[in-house]
Design a protein around this motif. Sequence first.
Motif: not given
Length: 590
Positions: A90-92, A100-105, A212-216, A228-237
Amino acid sequence: MTKRRPRSDGPNDWQRLQLAELKALADKHPGEVRVVGRPRTSPGGQVAVTIHIRTADMPRSPGGLRLANTEEFLLVLPSTPLAPPEVQTLDHRFAGTPHVLQGSRLCLYLDPAREWDPLAGVPSVMSRLWQWLTDAAAGKFDAGTALYHAVGGVLHSTPGTPAVVVREPVAHARAAVGWLTPRTAYRLDLTSRSQSGDSLRTPILTLEHALPLGAGETLAHLMTLIDASPTGTPRQTPPSGAASRALLTALAASALRNPEGTAQHFVLAVPHPAAPRSPLFLLAGRLPSGPSDLLRQLARRATPRHLSALPAEVSDVGIEWCYLSDERPAVTTRRDAQRPVHAFDGRHVHIWGCGGIGSWAAELMVRAGASRLTLSDPGRITGGLLVRQNYTEDHIGMPKAHALAQRLASIRDDVSIDVAPQPPSPELLEAADHADLILDATISVTVARFLDQLAQRPHRKAVLAQLAVDTRTASLGILTLVAPGTHWGPSAVDQAAGRYVLATPDLEPYHGLWAEPAPGDELRPVRGCSVPTFHGSAADLMATTATLVNLLGTQMRDPVSGTHLCAQPHTGVQPAHWFLAHGAPALRAR
């Protein structure tokens, strides 16, 4: 008018059965498994239910996945039992870890086609999940091989897009330019230089970290992920980091240089999350032609000619991901590297006779990696030959050697193929000094005598080999081989083997290889004075030739002069393989 979402009628019969089995499993193991809340049905017919798994008692290791005492997952049941259920986090929190596929599967099935049994149902999935968690906590996953796709652990490919073929090394510069050249409607070749007027300029951007979360799915989403950070966490939006600006600038610059109405492609070079020193993983995408033209217009108005931020007009443009066929030597292992035919890799082979045996042998050796083939055959292709020779309707009327050269060139771009005159041409006298192998598939006495002459050359490099089949079925084969450093010719080896075989009752099925054809053994393919030939189908010729080529491959690294006999399984002939070393008749069946 408000658009209604598709109505869902709830779980189908199969899904209800799986939910019932899940509840029974939870009732049986109340401290280990718990179903939380009510199942939810999506418009697409999937059913999702939240489950809790107790993991407190699972053994941990320092390199293992860090688990809480109880982990929460989403179990997703497809609408059909033919597809395996999925388990998602339910999270990344597990993003970037093995399997672990696309961060959650969670990747419970490496090959669902072989590992998922539709009759097994939810109990099998829960058993897989339990084993997955146990192995993950204990650090039993190999991070270097588990993430076979470094971008989200999955293959990015949009239906209908062409494959991008990469064979050249890719520079590790932060930003580089490549060229995509259309080969067919289904293929583009990526090269470092333009190959033709149709080549399209393509930016290649090297990222600092994996995705790690894929390329969108959209340009805006991709740019957020690469910032994003190397773990996939967004840095800026919205995206405005250095990596996204570099991609946008490179896309705009290339789009301006490519023709109007063309899709703008790009390539991302992504480091492997678990093996940063390994070759960069390549990902190819494109913007459709319409959005690419819009990007060109926006780039022309930009001053200077780069875009500092993602224009709203193209932010929601969907990216079409191209299947990338990465054939760089650094990342590709040949599927035949451990097989006998690998002995032909990088070799120069002469093939004299491009008919039922030679045409198939030539293709097998090209596919095995032979670097150069020299072909010789004076004949022409007629329609009747298509029954069993390696040609097509388009080759009818062509000289065999030229037609075969054309076909082989279509199999591999990097193979060198030339056509030589028919033996015993004086131009072929030096062939034995330079080639690695001379293969005679002519069944010609004149060619055999010419090979006997070549065997006498003092500096002979080439292995001399003759391939033939029986006239009645083309299912029995014979390989006569003469190793370098010996001075007898194939005729002497063949005659000695014939005397031995004809005197050996256990080899009676092979006697016909040295006897004159009996009435009916040969056939005349057309009325009139046509040259007699042997019976046999394409299946017979392909199978027997392939067996002989394999036997020849086993001898290429350390050749021993002698004779191989072989028989296809459907003949019932025993022994199915026999080897007689020249000069040592007692040496059998190696």
